[in-house]
Motif scaffolding. Structure first.
Motif, short mmCIF file in Angstrom:
data_model
loop_
_atom_site.label_atom_id
_atom_site.label_comp_id
_atom_site.label_asym_id
_atom_site.label_seq_id
_atom_site.Cartn_x
_atom_site.Cartn_y
_atom_site.Cartn_z
N UNK A 195 0.83 -1.21 0.00
CA UNK A 195 0.00 0.00 0.00
C UNK A 195 0.86 1.25 0.00
N UNK A 196 1.86 1.30 0.88
CA UNK A 196 2.66 2.51 0.98
C UNK A 196 3.54 2.75 -0.24
N UNK A 197 3.93 1.70 -0.95
CA UNK A 197 4.69 1.91 -2.19
C UNK A 197 3.87 2.76 -3.16
N UNK A 198 2.59 2.49 -3.24
CA UNK A 198 1.70 3.26 -4.12
C UNK A 198 1.42 4.64 -3.53
N UNK A 199 1.08 4.68 -2.24
CA UNK A 199 0.71 5.95 -1.58
C UNK A 199 1.87 6.95 -1.60
N UNK A 200 3.08 6.49 -1.41
CA UNK A 200 4.24 7.39 -1.35
C UNK A 200 4.55 8.03 -2.70
#
Length: 126
Positions: free
Chosen positions: A55-60
């Protein structure tokens, strides 16, 4: 280990600083191994480090920075609940400029360190 409100706020600051690095592995280190993430920009509940990191790979990619608008803190012996409203500003020009969200972080004391046990973030229904 008894905490003060300012120390709870510093846990959010640590999380926000990890976002600034744009390195998902640094963000994930703040979560317990069995943490649950109910993210703002995904319909999928994340149940472990691998799913949270995904999730954070995309969000960042949106280059987010959060700021707290309203803060409510409840401190227990080895669990802390921090909830309220935060706003995310995004630097990526392909993203919305800002999103206001409700949040809840539940922190637990694990091996002497405060880790995120549960994190819920949902966009305001404006």
């Amino acid at each position: 280990m008894f905490m003060q409100d300012r120390e709870v706020l510093s846990l959010f600051d640590d999380w926000n600083k990890a976002l600034k690095t744009l390195d998902s592995s640094k963000v994930v280190k703040l979560y317990a191994d069995n943490a649950v993430l109910l993210p703002t920009l995904s319909n999928s509940v994340r149940h472990n480090h691998s799913e949270i990191q995904s999730y954070f790979e995309s969000f960042l990619m949106k280059q987010p920075q959060g700021s707290i608008d309203e803060s409510n803190i409840r401190i227990f012996s080895e669990v802390v609940i921090h909830s309220g409203i935060y706003t995310f500003e995004f630097k990526n020009p392909d993203s919305e400029r800002h999103v206001k969200c409700r949040f809840t972080f539940v922190y637990g004391l694990i091996d002497g360190a405060w880790k995120i046990l549960e994190h819920h973030s949902s966009a305001m229904p404006e």
